[in-house]
Motif scaffolding. Structure first.
Motif, PDB file in Angstrom:
ATOM      1  N   VAL A 122      -0.143  34.713  23.673  1.00  0.00           N
ATOM      2  CA  VAL A 122      -0.245  33.693  22.553  1.00  0.00           C
ATOM      3  C   VAL A 122      -1.774  33.347  22.405  1.00  0.00           C
ATOM      4  N   GLY A 123      -2.472  33.764  21.494  1.00  0.00           N
ATOM      5  CA  GLY A 123      -3.870  33.407  21.133  1.00  0.00           C
ATOM      6  C   GLY A 123      -4.357  32.423  20.238  1.00  0.00           C
ATOM      7  N   ASN A 124      -5.107  31.475  20.578  1.00  0.00           N
ATOM      8  CA  ASN A 124      -5.656  30.536  19.656  1.00  0.00           C
ATOM      9  C   ASN A 124      -6.927  31.359  19.308  1.00  0.00           C
ATOM     10  N   GLY A 125      -7.579  31.847  20.296  1.00  0.00           N
ATOM     11  CA  GLY A 125      -9.008  32.630  20.113  1.00  0.00           C
ATOM     12  C   GLY A 125      -8.617  34.188  20.334  1.00  0.00           C
ATOM     13  N   PRO A 126      -9.626  35.039  20.210  1.00  0.00           N
ATOM     14  CA  PRO A 126      -9.362  36.343  20.469  1.00  0.00           C
ATOM     15  C   PRO A 126      -9.354  36.913  21.835  1.00  0.00           C
ATOM     16  N   SER A 127      -9.954  36.274  22.873  1.00  0.00           N
ATOM     17  CA  SER A 127     -10.091  37.087  24.081  1.00  0.00           C
ATOM     18  C   SER A 127      -9.824  35.869  25.306  1.00  0.00           C
ATOM     19  N   PHE A 128      -9.606  36.314  26.524  1.00  0.00           N
ATOM     20  CA  PHE A 128      -9.616  35.417  27.667  1.00  0.00           C
ATOM     21  C   PHE A 128     -10.196  36.463  28.944  1.00  0.00           C
ATOM     22  N   GLY A 129     -10.214  35.732  30.206  1.00  0.00           N
ATOM     23  CA  GLY A 129     -10.232  36.540  31.290  1.00  0.00           C
ATOM     24  C   GLY A 129     -11.702  37.352  31.207  1.00  0.00           C
ATOM     25  N   GLY A 130     -12.646  36.561  30.391  1.00  0.00           N
ATOM     26  CA  GLY A 130     -14.217  37.411  30.489  1.00  0.00           C
ATOM     27  C   GLY A 130     -14.352  38.505  29.409  1.00  0.00           C
ATOM     28  N   GLY A 131     -13.425  38.203  28.189  1.00  0.00           N
ATOM     29  CA  GLY A 131     -13.614  39.256  27.334  1.00  0.00           C
ATOM     30  C   GLY A 131     -12.699  40.082  27.235  1.00  0.00           C
ATOM     31  N   LEU A 132     -11.469  39.960  27.564  1.00  0.00           N
ATOM     32  CA  LEU A 132     -10.469  40.858  27.532  1.00  0.00           C
ATOM     33  C   LEU A 132      -9.818  40.330  26.219  1.00  0.00           C
ATOM     34  N   ARG A 133     -10.049  41.232  25.059  1.00  0.00           N
ATOM     35  CA  ARG A 133      -9.729  40.960  23.805  1.00  0.00           C
ATOM     36  C   ARG A 133      -8.327  41.092  23.240  1.00  0.00           C
ATOM     37  N   ILE A 134      -7.463  40.576  23.970  1.00  0.00           N
ATOM     38  CA  ILE A 134      -6.133  40.906  23.816  1.00  0.00           C
ATOM     39  C   ILE A 134      -5.369  40.654  22.490  1.00  0.00           C
ATOM     40  N   THR A 135      -6.001  39.339  22.012  1.00  0.00           N
ATOM     41  CA  THR A 135      -5.491  39.005  20.568  1.00  0.00           C
ATOM     42  C   THR A 135      -6.742  38.942  19.610  1.00  0.00           C
ATOM     43  N   GLU A 136      -7.196  40.287  19.624  1.00  0.00           N
ATOM     44  CA  GLU A 136      -8.186  40.620  18.601  1.00  0.00           C
ATOM     45  C   GLU A 136      -7.975  40.231  17.458  1.00  0.00           C
ATOM     46  N   GLY A 137      -9.005  39.627  16.638  1.00  0.00           N
ATOM     47  CA  GLY A 137      -8.774  39.228  15.378  1.00  0.00           C
ATOM     48  C   GLY A 137      -8.397  37.697  15.124  1.00  0.00           C
ATOM     49  N   ALA A 138      -7.887  37.144  16.236  1.00  0.00           N
ATOM     50  CA  ALA A 138      -7.489  35.469  15.987  1.00  0.00           C
ATOM     51  C   ALA A 138      -8.696  34.865  15.539  1.00  0.00           C
ATOM     52  N   LEU A 139      -8.423  33.810  14.786  1.00  0.00           N
ATOM     53  CA  LEU A 139      -9.429  33.038  14.025  1.00  0.00           C
ATOM     54  C   LEU A 139      -9.306  31.506  14.787  1.00  0.00           C
ATOM     55  N   LEU A 140     -10.348  30.741  14.664  1.00  0.00           N
ATOM     56  CA  LEU A 140     -10.463  29.623  15.311  1.00  0.00           C
ATOM     57  C   LEU A 140     -10.294  28.182  14.366  1.00  0.00           C
ATOM     58  N   ASP A 141      -9.880  28.728  13.029  1.00  0.00           N
ATOM     59  CA  ASP A 141      -9.915  27.557  12.323  1.00  0.00           C
ATOM     60  C   ASP A 141      -8.932  27.936  11.058  1.00  0.00           C
ATOM     61  N   ASP A 142      -7.871  28.878  11.516  1.00  0.00           N
ATOM     62  CA  ASP A 142      -6.749  29.399  10.465  1.00  0.00           C
ATOM     63  C   ASP A 142      -5.597  28.701  10.520  1.00  0.00           C
ATOM     64  N   GLY A 143      -5.341  27.792  11.348  1.00  0.00           N
ATOM     65  CA  GLY A 143      -4.390  26.919  11.654  1.00  0.00           C
ATOM     66  C   GLY A 143      -3.167  27.952  11.978  1.00  0.00           C
ATOM     67  N   PHE A 144      -3.206  28.935  12.784  1.00  0.00           N
ATOM     68  CA  PHE A 144      -2.173  30.016  13.006  1.00  0.00           C
ATOM     69  C   PHE A 144      -2.434  30.382  14.554  1.00  0.00           C
ATOM     70  N   LEU A 145      -1.342  30.837  15.161  1.00  0.00           N
ATOM     71  CA  LEU A 145      -1.380  31.250  16.606  1.00  0.00           C
ATOM     72  C   LEU A 145      -1.193  32.651  16.150  1.00  0.00           C
ATOM     73  N   ASP A 146      -1.990  33.920  17.184  1.00  0.00           N
ATOM     74  CA  ASP A 146      -1.875  35.114  17.211  1.00  0.00           C
ATOM     75  C   ASP A 146      -0.821  35.612  18.179  1.00  0.00           C
ATOM     76  N   VAL A 147       0.411  36.043  18.067  1.00  0.00           N
ATOM     77  CA  VAL A 147       1.132  36.517  18.905  1.00  0.00           C
ATOM     78  C   VAL A 147       0.951  37.941  19.242  1.00  0.00           C
ATOM     79  N   VAL A 148       0.430  38.557  20.263  1.00  0.00           N
ATOM     80  CA  VAL A 148       0.395  39.926  20.522  1.00  0.00           C
ATOM     81  C   VAL A 148       1.515  40.225  21.788  1.00  0.00           C
ATOM     82  N   ILE A 149       2.352  41.527  21.384  1.00  0.00           N
ATOM     83  CA  ILE A 149       3.264  42.015  22.359  1.00  0.00           C
ATOM     84  C   ILE A 149       2.724  43.453  22.607  1.00  0.00           C
TER      85      ILE A 149
END
Length: 293
Positions: free
Chosen positions: A197-224
């Protein structure tokens, strides 16, 4: 009449990045003072004490709360800042530094990062919230969370290599997990390797699991990442660093305002920190954090 000096609360994790936290703070603090700020140094003996110090500084009306450390320290600072008008500044000194990456803050030059604080240009960004706790980057709730659990139990080696070894160890026995998800009120059950569940696009030092997530769109990006064989997971995992996993047939993406993630026996990690046992319900209060650019 002289102009009142403004106070920066500088929250420091001295052990971040194998001592970079202390070194970078010693460089950044004089730069902030030379720019006309008072600097209040905050350094707790525990995470609980550091968070209490941060909350106290925000309550006292500091000009900004500046975290000198990694994403874990930013996570702690955000607990004090969420929903207020006090901005977050960052002097990146950790291993991952994903929040600094989001905001295009130098991860190698503490003086350049301090100059961002001095400039005091502001914007607001979304946060993710679960109950009374907040996170900035990504909630890991599957294979990646299990790797975090194992790595945290290891005393050797230090740094990224510990996570690499934990990943290899878990790959030997990992099986797909059975999830129940509620996505903006729609319930789904499925087997998957991980749910993020991403608010932003990456975690863990650049692991871009939720690629495309925006910081100001009011949505969570859920990747399965749906069920796949261990060899296929090994082949796919490196693609997370480039964001090219999004074309894999096992990839599924949803943009939602609220999600509940449930699977037995998994502890979720957010901003690299132990966040809580599943099930967890996460929502996205829009523009809940002021940041310095």
């Amino acid at each position: 009449m002289s102009t009142p000096r403004r106070e920066i609360a500088l929250l420091v994790n001295p052990t971040a990045g194998r001592g970079k936290g202390a070194r970078y703070a010693s460089l950044a603090a004089p730069r902030l003072r030379d720019a006309g700020f008072d600097v209040r140094l905050l350094q707790g003996t525990s995470a609980e004490e550091a968070e209490a110090l941060a909350r106290g500084a925000v309550s006292d009306g500091c000009h900004a709360l500046v975290a000198c450390g990694g994403d874990g320290l930013v996570h702690l600072a955000v607990q004090a800042l969420a929903g207020t008008d006090t901005p977050l500044g960052i002097i990146p000194a950790g291993t991952g530094n994903d929040v600094a990456r989001y905001l295009n803050i130098s991860r190698t030059d503490p003086l350049a990062a301090a100059d961002r604080v001095v400039a005091s240009r502001r914007r607001r960004m979304d946060l993710a919230r679960c109950g009374d706790r907040w996170f900035v980057t990504v909630l890991a709730a599957g294979f990646d969370a299990i790797v975090n659990e194992r790595a945290n139990d290891m005393t050797w080696p230090r740094g990224q290599m510990r996570y690499n070894l934990a990943t290899l160890a878990e790959l030997r026995t990992f099986r797909p997990l059975h999830y129940t998800l509620e996505l903006d009120g729609e319930t789904r059950t499925l087997d998957a390797m991980l749910v993020a569940v991403g608010n932003g696009p990456s975690f863990g030092g650049g692991l871009r699991i939720t690629e495309g997530a925006l910081l100001d769109d009011g949505f969570l990006d859920v990747v399965i990442i749906k069920a796949m064989s261990r060899p296929e997971l090994i082949r796919t995992y490196p693609k997370l660093f480039s964001g090219t996993h999004t074309t894999h047939p096992a990839y599924e993406h949803h943009r939602v305002r609220r999600v509940t993630v449930a699977t037995p026996g998994i502890v979720g990690y957010a901003d690299g920190e132990r966040f809580g046992a599943l099930p967890l319900t996460i929502e996205c209060p829009p523009l809940a954090l002021e940041v310095l650019l």
